[in-house]
Motif scaffolding. Structure first.
Motif, mmCIF file in Angstrom:
data_model
loop_
_atom_site.group_PDB
_atom_site.id
_atom_site.type_symbol
_atom_site.label_atom_id
_atom_site.label_comp_id
_atom_site.label_asym_id
_atom_site.label_seq_id
_atom_site.Cartn_x
_atom_site.Cartn_y
_atom_site.Cartn_z
ATOM 1 N N SER A 125 24.792 -47.463 37.546
ATOM 2 C CA SER A 125 25.524 -48.499 38.275
ATOM 3 C C SER A 125 25.202 -49.847 37.653
ATOM 4 O O SER A 125 24.319 -49.978 36.801
ATOM 5 N N CYS A 126 25.928 -50.867 38.077
ATOM 6 C CA CYS A 126 25.726 -52.207 37.543
ATOM 7 C C CYS A 126 24.346 -52.740 37.940
ATOM 8 O O CYS A 126 23.806 -52.387 39.000
ATOM 9 N N CYS B 196 27.941 -58.076 38.115
ATOM 10 C CA CYS B 196 28.020 -57.076 39.182
ATOM 11 C C CYS B 196 28.848 -57.558 40.365
ATOM 12 O O CYS B 196 29.225 -56.747 41.221
ATOM 13 N N TYR C 255 32.118 -55.948 38.913
ATOM 14 C CA TYR C 255 32.155 -54.551 38.484
ATOM 15 C C TYR C 255 30.991 -53.793 39.107
ATOM 16 O O TYR C 255 29.843 -54.252 39.066
ATOM 17 N N SER C 256 31.281 -52.642 39.645
ATOM 18 C CA SER C 256 30.225 -51.826 40.249
ATOM 19 C C SER C 256 29.518 -50.961 39.212
ATOM 20 O O SER C 256 28.416 -50.473 39.458
ATOM 21 N N HIS C 257 30.126 -50.766 38.059
ATOM 22 C CA HIS C 257 29.538 -49.917 37.026
ATOM 23 C C HIS C 257 28.865 -50.763 35.949
ATOM 24 O O HIS C 257 29.136 -51.952 35.801
ATOM 25 N N ASP C 258 27.993 -50.152 35.204
ATOM 26 C CA ASP C 258 27.301 -50.801 34.091
ATOM 27 C C ASP C 258 28.320 -51.165 33.018
ATOM 28 O O ASP C 258 29.135 -50.341 32.617
ATOM 29 N N THR C 259 28.292 -52.405 32.545
ATOM 30 C CA THR C 259 29.228 -52.849 31.505
ATOM 31 C C THR C 259 28.488 -53.307 30.248
ATOM 32 O O THR C 259 29.052 -54.009 29.416
ATOM 33 N N ASN D 120 31.952 -45.967 25.746
ATOM 34 C CA ASN D 120 31.008 -46.830 26.462
ATOM 35 C C ASN D 120 30.477 -47.937 25.548
ATOM 36 O O ASN D 120 29.285 -48.205 25.467
#
Length: 1391
Positions: A506-507, A513, A516-520, A543
């Motif tokens: 997760s972010c 964050c 975005y809720s996910h890791d970027t 990714n």
């Protein structure tokens, strides 16, 4: 469609020699030149050899002898003996090495000099897991990586080399995990080569968190990267694959045209039954028989089963219990008709499920039972069988029954889960393997209907088919629809070389964050200038990219300059066949880099612009056959952001300023092209939040490039090659050519953010980007644009030509715009020709996937997805500004509904700007499905009051009458009496009139009175003035109006307040000697200075300045129309003067060839009265209406050479198509008054009115009709024709009329023509067939439709490809000379 002709010339793996040597032309230090010419191209790479273990080539020293004294001869002799021994040793070593190689060859393995891992100088390397070690590979370190490894970091420098090992069967699975790889100072990393592609699986995992302090960031690179510095080499070449293809058969939501079926219920007591059509998967009967309580229900079930036709699918499931009153006769019927083995032994509350085929016996029966105990059956009784429709679609029928937790449950399912087969344009099965990932693009308005699938094994598939896991949620079109190629792109995401970022679940930290809720924080690959060699092909990047960091993109060419032969690279730099997906910041970024070739690359599911040109100076880059889809908003630049991000990110605007999302942001695009001198050939932009392809124009270079390179004048630069691109499923526009970016930092004077969208640029290409040189037309050739919510294409500037293009199902198909009141680039124009516009096609879409609007529409009046809104006025061609020309084009399927106006031709909504009467149309064809050819708007939703200046002055010229039926006429607003005469034709449905005459504009500019409304009366219609409010905003220092006037007429002009002190009247689009007489309202006693001049707008200079002199009556003025005089009627308050053009115009120039002829009036008065003289002017100056040009007679002959020549607008313009139309009338349709069935193949139509069959054969190679045969019944004659009378390689078309005899007997004869099985045509009333006589596999377009009752087939239209090798046809000359490949060669200079 895809091609994979990667560059064939590439330096062999040998290291550069030491010392001096001849250098090839264009040599640049640090760039490795090959030591010898490359070997000739070979057949598929042979298996590699057994690798020599650590054998290094021997170095032979070179000695030279000099003259000396005699006493040194003895010493020399001894030295010679030593040399002899050394040579002998070297020779023996060489012999042993040769012997080893010979033994290797005799063992069956081959050393291939094209394979980097075959280099005998390499040493095997098995470093293992060293996560805390920073490994440095230096000069003399030549490593073949044989197994997986983990490092803290890897640096390759100073001639060091790392090569991934491979083997013949591709079983080497090597993963290299590291925080970063830095390649610099002559270092090199190889995985495969262009002529020796890597066969195994190689992965590079880039690790680390953004908040990690374990390792310092590398300047200009940060963390988690592969960096190629000056002198570095990166060569990655995976197995060659078809990168992406197109569907050739539509895939419906659920995989079945019937939509599938699912049912489950508790306490549905008795036997639940479903009857399924074995030919279509449709549910024919849903029934429940309570055989527990009702003997009558048992009898009804018996009767039903005995009456079902052989071949019908029947499925049964018990709910609760079914045996108490289940009669013996019913059990016998179930056993005999369905082949049940368990029915006689059924018990109370026993779970039982069955799927079978009537008449199929026990072999066709699947059934299962479960015992009941304590209100539970301990599991589910499940019966399931797979079937195939008559058109070859596989499906399963499942029944289930159980008791669970005291509840009886029963249900049925008919679906295609794990059975859906995709038919593709290309042969893919060899390289698209089970477990590979693919994505199928949306063919609807929402890009979110793109779907990912995993491939499954498919032994029954042919070479152009693959099977997917699961089933689709949405329809994906696989055919030409209404003449426009709407086939979905299907991309392979998997590659055998993978570079990916290891991600957190997760972010976290400072990775945006809040958005975005996910890791970027992914990995990235960055290439710097003066690298030695970089070529990447068939590599997967997943990714990758770092959304929270600038310059951290999946693949980034950073200020590399010229990377082709112009830059000294013998083998020009390219990326080919890449898959860049699920990335967090763009796909591919090109920054201050020229001449890069990007081909066959897929960019999927990214944040921010996908294929991105950065600073506005990037030129000569070529994008060939790339696909981008699901381009989401990002945060980096204002143009990346959606409305939420635009309003939330304000750290770079001037303090307190709130950005405007619609004008500064909301521009994220799949292809962001910041300089027109780049080439786009055969690309697809298949879904972006804003635009598919956006050409934006930097007024100066930006970013790191600013001030470091010569400026390129982007908006004046000619367009590169634009050919055969497709854009669809984008929210704002498919193609967008307009606007610039702000090139200054935020300040109090302009608080907007640097690089936000700016309306400061207008594309106006000229030779050498010099406005004094001739124009260079920008040609948009073969654009396919469909299902874009707002615009299919928005194009501003000139000269611009769109040709050979297809637009369908867009909110607005095509809209041209110039650059304001009249163009700065005087004489420019825009043209659309040889194109097709479709309003609402047969692609009705899928309700869902973020499609917001669903309503009635189209030619069939059925439910469909809609752009913008249920009430949005759909237009095919939108007129705005001008001059624009639309010629030799076709319109289809524009049918208004009670909710919305749908018109072929329309105008920009709520338009304040001018429109020129030089907008013209000619040689247009309107299909019978067009109910509204043109529409000028009405007050209401979307149009509001429809009373802005541009709305009122809407007009176009129908040159040849192909729109109106009246040649050389003008079409304008019905309530605009400035353009009318008594002979005009009223077109109420259009809200328009058709008039003859000559029309031009007067551009009225005022100073010192911006809030005035201008009222214009034509003396012939004084009671119907045209009131204009002006273009500029209220409170501006000046105002401007631009009415369209009929020439050779008189007009009066009145104001809503005090008359302006200065008025400038410019003659716009006046031809020589055109004139109007105008009277301007002023207070009595006003003094005037009236003067004429000619304004050169390029240089802003004035010439031919002449004063007007007064006369003392209107009669005297009218007697001197050629002189510059004026008359002021003091009593009425009108200043009368002539506006007459004294010079001609060139081409499409608004003004004369000498400049813009103007009259300037300066008025001096102390009066503050409102200057509206209408009450005094009329009836004094009123005149009887008359036509200056007589109205022509209505055309009686059909339009010659009208419409587009092409029937089909496809992404494969080198392929010909056959337009087929089949109309089969049932008796019911005949009773409604329709009496003719027919088959049409292109223009060849065969009609028939007697009951029976019509069979037409068409040569599949040439498209020529070869046979046309009618049969009154299915008899031996017709059977013989179907089996023996149709030539090989034929397209077979069949239609029926009335109730044909012997329809059921036709079915067996159709199997040899491509149907999957013999259809059950009992009780059918009509039939339409598209089939093929030839070898298998049969084409995916083979299809049978059968109707009965309310299932009316109607008119069916399909487009079938011609001349395919798959038919057995020889390759046509058009395919051998493909224009896209010729243009690719022209763009890159590569063979």
């Amino acid at each position: 469609m895809p091609t994979s002709d990667g560059p064939s010339r590439f330096p062999v793996f040998a290291a550069p020699p030491q010392g001096h040597h001849p250098r090839p032309p264009g040599y640049v230090p640090g760039r490795v030149a090959p030591v010898r010419s490359p070997p000739p191209a070979k057949a598929p790479p042979p298996p590699p050899p057994i690798k020599p273990q650590g054998l290094a080539p021997q170095r032979q020293a070179t000695f030279s002898l000099t003259d000396g004294n005699q006493d040194r001869e003895h010493a020399q002799s001894l030295q010679q003996r030593k040399n002899t021994l050394i040579c002998l040793g070297v020779s023996m070593g060489a012999f042993l090495l040769t012997l080893i190689l010979v033994l290797s060859l005799t063992s069956g393995d081959i050393l291939d000099e094209n394979c980097p891992d075959h280099n005998p100088s390499l040493s095997d390397w098995n470093p293992g897991q060293q996560p805390q070690t920073a490994v440095v590979v230096r000069r003399g370190d030549l490593f073949r990586l044989e197994s997986s490894a983990t490092f803290r970091s890897l640096t390759i420098q100073s001639g060091g080399r790392v090569v991934f090992a491979d083997n013949a069967d591709g079983s080497k699975n090597i993963t290299l995990r590291t925080r970063h790889i830095l390649i610099e100072k002559g270092g090199a990393l190889y995985i495969g080569a262009p002529k020796c592609r890597y066969r195994s699986h190689a992965a590079i995992a880039l690790t680390g968190r953004s908040d990690s302090k374990e390792i310092s960031e590398v300047p200009d690179l940060g963390q988690k990267f592969i960096g190629v510095m000056s002198g570095g080499t990166l060569e990655l070449h995976g197995t060659e694959r078809v990168s992406w293809s197109l569907l050739t058969q539509s895939v419906p939501a659920s995989g079945l045209t019937t939509g599938g079926y699912a049912f489950q219920r508790n306490f549905s007591r008795g036997i639940n039954l479903r009857v399924v059509d074995q030919d279509t998967s449709d549910i024919l009967l849903r029934e429940r028989y309570d055989t527990h309580e009702s003997r009558n229900d048992s009898r009804r079930l018996t009767q039903l089963l005995r009456g079902l036709p052989v071949g019908r699918i029947v499925t049964l499931a018990v709910g609760d219990s079914a045996v108490k009153n289940l009669l013996e006769e019913t059990k016998k019927a179930i056993e005999e008709t369905l082949g049940s083995s368990y029915v006689y032994d059924l018990k109370y509350r026993q779970a039982w499920a069955l799927v079978s085929v009537v008449g199929g016996g026990n072999a066709s029966c699947s059934e299962d039972v479960r015992e009941h105990e304590n209100h539970d059956t301990g599991g589910r009784a499940v019966a399931s069988r797979n079937f195939t429709t008559v058109n070859g679609v596989r499906f399963s029928v499942t029944a289930y029954s159980e008791w669970k937790n005291g509840f009886p449950i029963s249900g049925f399912q008919v679906d295609a889960v794990d059975q859906v087969v995709l038919n593709l344009q290309d042969e893919v099965q060899r390289t698209w393997q089970p477990s590979n990932q693919i994505v199928v693009a949306s063919t609807d308005y929402s890009m979110h209907q793109a779907e990912e699938f995993t491939l499954l094994p498919c032994p029954h598939c042919n070479s152009r088919q693959v099977r997917i896991e699961g089933k689709p949620l949405y329809n994906h079109v696989g055919e030409i629809v209404d003449g426009v190629d709407m086939r979905a792109e299907v991309a392979l995401l998997s590659r055998n070389i993978l570079i990916y970022g290891e991600m957190e679940p997760s972010c976290y930290g400072n990775n945006l964050c809040q958005f975005y809720s996910h890791d970027t924080y992914g990995g990235h690959v960055k290439i710097f200038g003066n690298f030695s060699s970089v070529h990447l092909s068939y590599v997967e990047l997943k990714n990758m990219g770092q959304q929270g960091e600038r310059s951290r993109y999946p693949l980034y060419f950073h200020m590399c300059g010229d990377v082709d032969q112009k830059g000294g690279y013998w083998e020009p730099t390219y990326v080919d066949g890449l898959s860049i997906h699920h990335s967090f910041s763009r796909c591919l970024t090109i920054h201050a880099t020229n001449g890069l070739l990007v081909k066959n690359t897929v960019g999927y599911d990214t944040l921010g612009h996908c294929f991105f040109l950065e600073d506005g100076i990037e030129q000569r880059n070529t994008f060939y056959h790339n696909l981008g889809l699901l381009t989401r908003p990002g945060t980096l630049l204002p143009t990346d952001r959606n409305e939420t991000l635009c309003l939330s990110i304000k750290d770079k605007v001037y303090k307190g300023y709130t950005p405007s999302p619609s004008t500064e942001c909301k521009a994220v695009s799949t292809f962001w092209i910041a300089n027109p001198n780049n080439n786009l050939i055969s690309n697809a932009a298949a879904g972006s939040q804003d635009a598919g392809i956006w050409f934006v124009f930097h007024s100066s270079s930006t970013g790191d490039s600013h001030g470091s390179v010569p400026e390129t004048k982007a908006e004046l630069t000619p367009l590169g090659i634009f050919y055969n691109n497709r854009v669809h499923s984008n929210f704002k526009a498919g193609l967008f050519i307009d606007k610039g970016v702000k090139t200054t930092n935020a300040s109090a004077a302009d608080p907007r953010e640097y690089l936000c969208l700016d309306n400061n640029a207008r594309f106006r290409p000229h030779q050498n980007a010099d406005p004094s040189r001739p124009r260079v037309a920008a040609v948009i050739d073969t654009l396919i644009s469909f299902k874009n919510n707002d615009m299919g294409a928005w194009i501003r500037g000139g000269d611009i030509i769109i040709q050979n293009s297809g637009f369908a199902d867009n909110g607005v198909g095509l809209s041209f715009a110039s650059d304001g009141s009249y163009p700065k680039d005087e004489g420019s124009s825009q043209e659309a020709t040889q194109s097709l516009f479709v309003g609402e096609s047969r692609n009705r879409g899928t309700n869902g996937g973020q499609n917001k609007y669903w309503g009635l529409g189209g030619t069939d009046g059925k439910m469909r997805t809609l752009p913008r809104n249920r009430t949005f006025p759909i237009r095919g061609f939108q007129i705005y500004d001008g001059p624009v020309r639309l010629t030799r084009s076709t319109f289809r399927a524009f049918i208004p509904t009670p909710e919305r106006y749908t018109s072929a031709v329309g105008f920009s909504l709520k338009n304040t700007w001018q429109l020129t009467p030089r907008n013209n149309m000619s040689h247009l064809h309107f299909h019978p499905s067009v109910d509204l050819r043109a529409f000028f708007g009405r007050p209401g939703q979307w149009f509001e009051e429809n009373d802005l200046d541009g709305d009122k002055n809407s007009v176009f010229h129908d040159v040849d009458g192909s729109v109106t039926g009246y040649s050389d006429t003008y079409v304008g607003r019905k309530d605009n009496y400035l353009i009318q005469h008594p002979g005009c034709v009223n077109m109420s449905p259009w809200n328009a009139v058709i008039c003859s005459g000559r029309y031009s504009q007067v551009y009225v500019q005022t100073q010192g009175a911006s809030d005035l409304a201008l009222s214009i009366n034509r003396d012939e219609y004084p009671a119907a003035p045209l009131v204009l409010r002006g273009i500029n905003s209220q409170g501006a220092l000046s105002q401007q109006y631009q009415p369209v006037l009929m020439m050779n007429k008189s007009y009066t002009l009145h104001w809503s307040g005090t008359a302006p002190r200065e008025v400038v009247l410019s003659l716009i689009n006046f031809d020589k000697d055109d004139w109007v007489l105008i009277g301007l309202c002023y207070p009595a006693g006003t003094a005037f200075q009236v003067m004429a001049d000619i304004n050169d707008r390029q240089t802003n200079t004035f010439d031919d300045i002449t004063d007007y002199g007064p006369v003392f009556s209107l009669a005297e003025l009218e007697s001197k129309p050629l002189e510059r005089k004026y008359f002021f009627d003091q009593n009425v308050g009108l200043l009368w003067l002539y506006l007459r053009a004294r010079h001609g115009r060139d081409g499409h120039s608004y003004c004369s060839f000498k400049g813009c002829e103007r009259v300037k009036i300066t008025a001096t008065t102390s009066s503050q009265q409102t200057c509206n003289c209408t009450g005094k002017a009329y009836p004094k100056y009123a005149k009887i209406p008359s036509a200056a040009v007589p109205m022509p007679a209505e055309n009686t002959q059909p339009c010659k050479d009208c419409g587009a020549k092409q029937r089909v607008f496809t992404s494969e313009p080198w392929t010909s198509y056959l337009q087929t139309r089949v109309k089969s009338l049932s008796v019911r349709e005949q009773q409604k008054g329709d009496g003719e069935s027919f088959i049409a193949a292109n223009e060849d139509m065969v009609a028939f009115t007697q009951p029976g069959y019509l069979v037409v054969s068409v040569d599949a190679c040439s498209g020529k009709v070869t046979t046309k045969v009618q049969f009154s019944r299915m008899d031996t004659k017709m059977k013989h024709h179907l089996e023996n009378g149709i030539p090989a390689k034929s397209i077979v078309l069949m239609a029926t009329h009335g109730q044909p005899e012997g329809l059921a007997d036709v079915a067996p004869c159709l199997v040899s023509l491509g149907l999957a099985k013999a259809a059950d045509l009992h009780n059918k009333e009509s039939l339409a067939l598209w089939a093929f006589q030839g070898h298998t596999p049969h084409p995916p377009w083979v299809w049978l439709l059968a109707g009965q009752g309310d299932e009316i087939l109607g008119l069916q239209e399909r487009y079938l490809p011609l001349g395919l090798e798959a038919y057995g046809c020889s390759v046509s000359a058009s395919q051998n000379g493909r224009k896209d490949l010729e243009l690719l060669k022209e763009a890159t200079g590569l063979e």
